[in-house]
Design a protein around this motif. Structure first.
Motif, mmCIF file in Angstrom:
data_model
loop_
_atom_site.group_PDB
_atom_site.id
_atom_site.type_symbol
_atom_site.label_atom_id
_atom_site.label_comp_id
_atom_site.label_asym_id
_atom_site.label_seq_id
_atom_site.Cartn_x
_atom_site.Cartn_y
_atom_site.Cartn_z
ATOM 1 N N LEU A 118 75.427 17.502 30.682
ATOM 2 C CA LEU A 118 74.090 16.916 30.777
ATOM 3 C C LEU A 118 73.450 16.839 29.395
ATOM 4 O O LEU A 118 72.844 15.817 29.040
ATOM 5 C CB LEU A 118 73.219 17.745 31.714
ATOM 6 C CG LEU A 118 71.788 17.224 31.925
ATOM 7 C CD1 LEU A 118 71.809 15.858 32.578
ATOM 8 C CD2 LEU A 118 70.984 18.216 32.763
ATOM 9 N N ALA A 119 73.597 17.895 28.599
ATOM 10 C CA ALA A 119 73.042 17.893 27.245
ATOM 11 C C ALA A 119 73.742 16.861 26.366
ATOM 12 O O ALA A 119 73.109 16.243 25.512
ATOM 13 C CB ALA A 119 73.172 19.293 26.625
ATOM 14 N N VAL A 120 75.034 16.665 26.603
ATOM 15 C CA VAL A 120 75.786 15.648 25.848
ATOM 16 C C VAL A 120 75.218 14.269 26.138
ATOM 17 O O VAL A 120 74.988 13.467 25.237
ATOM 18 C CB VAL A 120 77.284 15.700 26.206
ATOM 19 C CG1 VAL A 120 78.042 14.568 25.529
ATOM 20 C CG2 VAL A 120 77.881 17.043 25.802
ATOM 21 N N MET A 121 74.983 13.991 27.420
ATOM 22 C CA MET A 121 74.452 12.690 27.810
ATOM 23 C C MET A 121 73.033 12.486 27.276
ATOM 24 O O MET A 121 72.702 11.422 26.746
ATOM 25 C CB MET A 121 74.447 12.549 29.329
ATOM 26 C CG MET A 121 73.978 11.187 29.829
ATOM 27 S SD MET A 121 73.622 11.155 31.601
ATOM 28 C CE MET A 121 72.087 12.099 31.633
ATOM 29 N N GLN A 122 72.197 13.500 27.406
ATOM 30 C CA GLN A 122 70.796 13.363 27.012
ATOM 31 C C GLN A 122 70.612 13.294 25.497
ATOM 32 O O GLN A 122 69.745 12.566 25.009
ATOM 33 C CB GLN A 122 69.982 14.533 27.582
ATOM 34 C CG GLN A 122 69.867 14.500 29.099
ATOM 35 C CD GLN A 122 69.136 15.701 29.662
ATOM 36 O OE1 GLN A 122 69.032 16.752 29.007
ATOM 37 N NE2 GLN A 122 68.624 15.584 30.876
ATOM 38 N N SER A 123 71.424 14.036 24.765
ATOM 39 C CA SER A 123 71.287 14.065 23.301
ATOM 40 C C SER A 123 72.061 12.942 22.620
ATOM 41 O O SER A 123 71.727 12.541 21.503
ATOM 42 C CB SER A 123 71.769 15.406 22.756
ATOM 43 O OG SER A 123 73.173 15.545 22.937
ATOM 44 N N GLY A 124 73.097 12.460 23.279
ATOM 45 C CA GLY A 124 73.947 11.462 22.650
ATOM 46 C C GLY A 124 74.858 12.047 21.591
ATOM 47 O O GLY A 124 75.473 11.310 20.815
ATOM 48 N N GLN A 125 74.971 13.385 21.564
ATOM 49 C CA GLN A 125 75.787 14.054 20.558
ATOM 50 C C GLN A 125 77.061 14.624 21.161
ATOM 51 O O GLN A 125 77.076 15.047 22.319
ATOM 52 C CB GLN A 125 74.986 15.190 19.898
ATOM 53 C CG GLN A 125 73.773 14.710 19.135
ATOM 54 C CD GLN A 125 74.138 13.730 18.024
ATOM 55 O OE1 GLN A 125 75.031 14.000 17.229
ATOM 56 N NE2 GLN A 125 73.450 12.602 17.988
ATOM 57 N N PRO A 126 78.147 14.643 20.398
ATOM 58 C CA PRO A 126 79.417 15.182 20.905
ATOM 59 C C PRO A 126 79.331 16.675 21.196
ATOM 60 O O PRO A 126 78.460 17.383 20.681
ATOM 61 C CB PRO A 126 80.400 14.911 19.764
ATOM 62 C CG PRO A 126 79.755 13.849 18.935
ATOM 63 C CD PRO A 126 78.292 14.079 19.053
ATOM 64 N N ARG A 127 80.244 17.144 22.023
ATOM 65 C CA ARG A 127 80.350 18.562 22.341
ATOM 66 C C ARG A 127 81.734 19.051 21.962
ATOM 67 O O ARG A 127 82.742 18.450 22.330
ATOM 68 C CB ARG A 127 80.124 18.786 23.841
ATOM 69 C CG ARG A 127 80.270 20.249 24.287
ATOM 70 C CD ARG A 127 80.353 20.367 25.796
ATOM 71 N NE ARG A 127 81.594 19.797 26.334
ATOM 72 C CZ ARG A 127 81.944 19.839 27.626
ATOM 73 N NH1 ARG A 127 81.129 20.371 28.516
ATOM 74 N NH2 ARG A 127 83.092 19.314 28.024
ATOM 75 N N ILE A 128 81.780 20.142 21.220
ATOM 76 C CA ILE A 128 83.052 20.765 20.844
ATOM 77 C C ILE A 128 83.186 22.089 21.582
ATOM 78 O O ILE A 128 82.303 22.951 21.486
ATOM 79 C CB ILE A 128 83.137 21.001 19.320
ATOM 80 C CG1 ILE A 128 83.150 19.674 18.569
ATOM 81 C CG2 ILE A 128 84.382 21.813 18.979
ATOM 82 C CD1 ILE A 128 83.147 19.827 17.058
ATOM 83 N N LEU A 129 84.271 22.238 22.329
ATOM 84 C CA LEU A 129 84.608 23.514 22.950
ATOM 85 C C LEU A 129 85.800 24.082 22.190
ATOM 86 O O LEU A 129 86.931 23.599 22.329
ATOM 87 C CB LEU A 129 84.946 23.327 24.426
ATOM 88 C CG LEU A 129 83.807 22.790 25.318
ATOM 89 C CD1 LEU A 129 84.291 22.676 26.769
ATOM 90 C CD2 LEU A 129 82.584 23.681 25.222
ATOM 91 N N THR A 130 85.544 25.081 21.383
ATOM 92 C CA THR A 130 86.576 25.651 20.521
ATOM 93 C C THR A 130 87.629 26.420 21.307
ATOM 94 O O THR A 130 88.822 26.378 20.983
ATOM 95 C CB THR A 130 85.933 26.577 19.470
ATOM 96 O OG1 THR A 130 84.973 25.833 18.723
ATOM 97 C CG2 THR A 130 86.967 27.142 18.527
ATOM 98 N N ASP A 131 87.172 27.137 22.346
ATOM 99 C CA ASP A 131 88.080 27.945 23.163
ATOM 100 C C ASP A 131 87.695 27.742 24.622
ATOM 101 O O ASP A 131 86.673 28.254 25.079
ATOM 102 C CB ASP A 131 87.978 29.412 22.767
ATOM 103 C CG ASP A 131 89.017 30.283 23.456
ATOM 104 O OD1 ASP A 131 89.508 29.884 24.532
ATOM 105 O OD2 ASP A 131 89.332 31.368 22.938
ATOM 106 N N LEU A 132 88.513 27.004 25.360
ATOM 107 C CA LEU A 132 88.176 26.673 26.743
ATOM 108 C C LEU A 132 88.163 27.908 27.640
ATOM 109 O O LEU A 132 87.372 27.993 28.586
ATOM 110 C CB LEU A 132 89.164 25.635 27.282
ATOM 111 C CG LEU A 132 88.713 24.826 28.497
ATOM 112 C CD1 LEU A 132 87.425 24.084 28.206
ATOM 113 C CD2 LEU A 132 89.807 23.841 28.909
#
Length: 244
Positions: free
Chosen positions: A143-157
């Motif tokens: 949701l934050a990715v969509m609202q901010s328009g910024q990528p999300r990095i998950l370093t360790d799933l």
């Protein structure tokens, strides 16, 4: 006032043989030759050729990226379908960003909190999070990715799953062997249309440089993907009308 004494100053680089060698080497860059960088006694001269080499490397990479995007848009105009476009991305983007998996999810046009997987491709193995998988991301970090328009990095799933134990998508990706991911929001005509996922079987694969690059490409890709989806939807409706 000159703060360096004569003994502290590095050897000059303005002698004619040095300049000629630098100019000759620059010509090899223009001609795309792979001649090793020359070495000089002067640290100034070495710094100049190192900077030139780094600049040339970055410029060449940028040109390759632009060519890939140009080829992608050309395929769109040629009428390639969505799977063909994304297969092209899978086959060509590895020069710019590492991945073992690429996935695409569209945001539902009726319920904007629902995302559905419409494409996934792995280098090896079968997907556990397959096409058709749907999820309500209103309570997730997407949701934050969509609202901010910024990528999300998950370093360790695995670490992410410990903090979000109810994330079925994270469970499924881990079963595929995925350990880190980079999510890029896709926009078209000023609205969010989906998410593009790059995933790796290594921890800590993605950096802010990868995110910046894919965000730039994602802006163009989002338009291409949305146009393709609209065209396929229109063709599907026309076929239904003809069958009536």
């Amino acid at each position: 006032m000159d703060l360096l004494s004569a003994t502290d100053r590095p050897p000059p680089m303005d002698d004619e043989p040095t300049c000629r060698r630098i100019c000759s080497w620059i010509e090899t860059l223009k001609n795309s030759e792979t001649r090793p960088r020359p070495q000089f006694d002067s640290p100034y001269a070495n710094a100049v050729v190192e900077a030139m080499e780094n600049y040339h490397r970055e410029l060449s990479a940028e040109r390759r990226r632009e060519q890939v995007v140009s080829d992608l848009l050309a395929r769109l105009h040629e009428g390639n379908n969505l799977v063909q476009l994304l297969d092209f991305v899978f086959e060509r983007f590895s020069d710019f960003v590492p991945y073992d998996r690429i996935g695409l999810s569209f945001i539902d046009e009726v319920n904007p909190n629902i995302a559905m997987a419409v494409y996934c491709r792995l280098r090896e193995g079968s997907p556990r999070l397959a096409c058709g998988y749907q999820s309500d991301f209103s309570q997730s970090s997407l949701l934050a990715v969509m609202q901010s328009g910024q990528p999300r990095i998950l370093t360790d799933l695995s670490e992410y799953l410990q903090k979000h134990p109810n994330s079925l998508s994270a469970h499924l990706l881990i079963e595929e062997g995925i350990k880190s991911s980079l999510t890029v929001p896709l926009y078209a005509l000023g609205r969010a249309v989906g998410f593009l996922f790059f995933s790796s079987k290594e921890i800590g694969t993605y950096t802010s440089d990868h995110a910046t690059l894919l965000l730039k490409i994602g802006r163009k890709l989002g338009i291409a993907v949305e146009k393709t989806r609209m065209l396929e939807s229109l063709l599907h409706r026309n076929q239904q009308v003809r069958m009536m």
